[in-house]
Scaffold this active site. Structure first.
Site, PDB file in Angstrom:
ATOM      1  CG  ASP A 255      -2.083  -0.932   1.112  1.00  0.00           C
ATOM      2  OD1 ASP A 255      -2.829  -0.823   0.117  1.00  0.00           O
ATOM      3  OD2 ASP A 255      -2.262  -1.778   1.989  1.00  0.00           O
ATOM      4  CG  LEU A 256       2.606   2.274   3.662  1.00  0.00           C
ATOM      5  CD1 LEU A 256       3.516   2.200   4.879  1.00  0.00           C
ATOM      6  CD2 LEU A 256       1.609   3.414   3.821  1.00  0.00           C
TER       7      LEU A 256
END
Length: 288
Positions: A255-256
């Site tokens: 995600d990051l």
């Protein structure tokens, strides 16, 4: 009317954590002075080292509500960081972002844009809002998780099926520079706000999508989550224990990292737009 309310200008904000706000200032704050000493004060979590003497920490447990301009904190200390100077504007000042995203990858991307000075307007669902509003831990009935990744943003709840709300959204799109979404492939098209349609009606718009596998290719229709892309990308084979199954990396690496690449693509597209006045499509696949 409450003498214990103080205003922290968002331009001075450095970071929000679930247990504290880190801010910058040079005036005396309670018993904390500019050389980094602190006496007993329940509203202070501690101080940074004297290598950064103008840094101090204030407890975030009394945070009331973040908005795009100010952070309001309840306590018995006062702070003056203005020194008669206007707030410093970020490099993306004047850029407006419509944030259709939720949970982590999209909100982290738009959080970075907000930190850089953009005005981010979060589009949320009627009644429920972003899923992470229900994620604990909670501070005064507000999700610390949600506040962490949505700091410095504005928010509006819209019913996309309502003609009145759709008309409002169209007017917002006229003024926006960037749109960010992280739905599955095809969802925005079904809502009537897909990239191809907006490229025709709003050619100035930078349209950024974050999904598990991108919007082209044989896997584009599949849902993708952080653990899935960690496994498929091979990262899980590098973590864990001998003679044990692969293990997920502790943080949401997929995600990051996708959020960071999306932010880079958006900033590059905005620079390109200064030369040809045309928006761009930014398509980020978490697996990539």
């Amino acid at each position: 009317a409450n003498p214990n309310i103080q205003i922290l200008n968002a331009s001075e904000l450095i970071n929000i954590r679930p247990d504290r706000i880190v801010a910058r200032g040079s005036a005396k704050v309670g018993n904390l002075d500019s050389v980094g000493t602190v006496a007993s004060d329940d509203s202070l979590s501690g101080v940074m080292s004297v290598r950064a003497p103008l840094m101090f920490l204030v407890d975030a447990g009394a945070l009331i509500s973040p908005d795009p301009v100010q952070f309001v904190k309840q306590g018995d200390i006062t702070m003056d960081t203005s020194q008669g100077l206007p707030p410093k504007k970020g490099p993306l000042d004047g850029i407006t972002v419509l944030d259709f995203s939720r949970v982590l990858a999209g909100p982290y991307c738009t959080m970075i844009l907000a930190d850089l000075g953009a005005r981010v307007i979060k589009i949320e669902r009627i009644a429920t809002g972003d899923d992470t509003r229900a994620f604990g831990p909670f501070i005064d009935d507000e999700s610390a998780y949600f506040m962490c990744f949505n700091r410095g943003k504005e928010s509006i709840a819209l019913d996309i099926k309502s003609p009145r709300d759709r008309d409002l959204l169209e007017r917002m799109l006229d003024q926006a520079d960037v749109l960010v979404e992280n739905f599955r492939h095809g969802v925005m098209d079904r809502l009537g706000y897909g990239a191809e349609r907006l490229a025709r009606t709003h050619p100035h718009l930078v349209y950024a999508s974050i999904s598990g596998f991108g919007h082209t290719g044989p896997l584009s229709d599949l849902p993708g989550y952080d653990m899935v892309v960690q496994a498929m990308g091979g990262i899980m084979s590098l973590t864990g224990w001998p003679d044990a199954p692969p293990a997920r990396v502790g943080t949401s690496f997929g995600d990051l990292s996708a959020a960071l690449f999306a932010a880079i693509g958006i900033v590059a597209s905005l620079y390109k737009r200064t030369r040809d006045a045309q928006g761009s499509r930014v398509d980020i696949g978490m697996l990539d």
